[in-house]
Design a protein around this motif. Structure first.
Motif, PDB file in Angstrom:
ATOM      1  N   ARG A  53       3.798  -3.773  -2.810  1.00 13.49           N
ATOM      2  CA  ARG A  53       4.135  -3.126  -2.417  1.00 13.49           C
ATOM      3  C   ARG A  53       4.039  -1.787  -3.405  1.00 13.49           C
TER       4      ARG A  53
ATOM      5  N   GLN B 214       3.011  -0.036   1.413  1.00 16.65           N
ATOM      6  CA  GLN B 214       2.617  -1.726   1.821  1.00 16.65           C
ATOM      7  C   GLN B 214       1.115  -2.257   2.355  1.00 16.65           C
ATOM      8  N   MET B 215       0.338  -3.592   1.226  1.00 15.65           N
ATOM      9  CA  MET B 215      -0.304  -4.014   1.154  1.00 15.65           C
ATOM     10  C   MET B 215      -0.399  -5.236   1.593  1.00 15.65           C
ATOM     11  N   ASN B 216      -0.018  -5.612   2.793  1.00  9.44           N
ATOM     12  CA  ASN B 216      -1.023  -7.650   2.302  1.00  9.44           C
ATOM     13  C   ASN B 216      -2.327  -7.842   2.948  1.00  9.44           C
ATOM     14  N   SER B 217      -2.324  -8.968   2.431  1.00  7.78           N
ATOM     15  CA  SER B 217      -3.517  -9.868   3.373  1.00  7.78           C
ATOM     16  C   SER B 217      -4.597  -9.144   2.275  1.00  7.78           C
ATOM     17  N   LEU B 218      -4.286  -9.216   0.668  1.00  4.81           N
ATOM     18  CA  LEU B 218      -5.321  -8.311   0.415  1.00  4.81           C
ATOM     19  C   LEU B 218      -6.822  -8.952  -0.302  1.00  4.81           C
TER      20      LEU B 218
ATOM     21  N   ARG C 199      -3.710  -4.066   7.563  1.00  5.25           N
ATOM     22  CA  ARG C 199      -3.105  -5.075   6.920  1.00  5.25           C
ATOM     23  C   ARG C 199      -2.354  -4.143   5.938  1.00  5.25           C
ATOM     24  N   PHE C 200      -2.035  -2.891   5.670  1.00  4.89           N
ATOM     25  CA  PHE C 200      -1.230  -1.584   5.118  1.00  4.89           C
ATOM     26  C   PHE C 200      -0.590  -0.830   6.135  1.00  4.89           C
TER      27      PHE C 200
ATOM     28  N   ASP D   6      -9.934  -4.339  -2.655  1.00  3.98           N
ATOM     29  CA  ASP D   6      -9.122  -3.840  -2.708  1.00  3.98           C
ATOM     30  C   ASP D   6      -9.150  -2.890  -3.650  1.00  3.98           C
TER      31      ASP D   6
ATOM     32  N   GLY E  21      -2.686 -12.688  -1.122  1.00  5.52           N
ATOM     33  CA  GLY E  21      -1.086 -11.562  -1.428  1.00  5.52           C
ATOM     34  C   GLY E  21      -0.493 -10.063  -1.236  1.00  5.52           C
ATOM     35  N   SER E  22       0.493 -10.017  -1.654  1.00  6.50           N
ATOM     36  CA  SER E  22       0.374  -7.790  -1.443  1.00  6.50           C
ATOM     37  C   SER E  22       1.448  -7.777  -2.650  1.00  6.50           C
TER      38      SER E  22
END
Length: 124
Positions: free
Chosen positions: A19, A82-86, A67-68, A90, A16-17
């Motif tokens: 912000r 913004q953090m993606n593919s957590l 990813r970030f 993390d 998930g992501s």
């Protein structure tokens, strides 16, 4: 002194992501380079990434690259992460921090003002 308040943390499943936002007040926000750090239980605080005061340059720890994404809006006195593919690894408390311009961005001792942190939890 710059007062910093993070928000946007929470719980999310792996992949998930989220912000995160960091709102600044006090001294002129655009005069500072801004960094994001994180600290997991039992571990030292580590560099996540940072952005120069103009917003023109960003830097990331190797494990966050791709990813970030860090951005800032100097008109709103806010920096974002913004953090993606957590991933579960993390999971940590995430802090934003302000540093005088031009220093080494990954060096934690360069940062002079810190927020209180926001918790990010990633479940598998």
């Amino acid at each position: 002194q710059v007062q910093l308040v993070e928000s946007g943390g929470g719980s999310v499943q792996a992949g998930g992501s989220l912000r995160l936002s960091c709102a600044a007040s006090g001294r002129t926000f655009s005069n500072y380079d801004m960094g994001w750090f994180r600290q997991a239980p039992g571990k030292e605080r580590e560099f996540v990434g940072a952005i120069r005061r103009s917003g023109g340059n960003t830097y990331y720890a190797d494990s966050m690259k791709g990813r970030f994404t860090i951005s800032r809006d100097n008109a709103k006195n806010t920096v974002y992460l913004q953090m993606n593919s957590l991933k579960p690894e993390d999971t940590a408390v995430y802090y934003c921090a302000a540093a005088p311009p031009g220093g080494t961005l990954w060096l934690i001792t360069n940062y002079i003002d810190w927020g209180q942190g926001t918790q990010v939890t990633v479940s598998s």
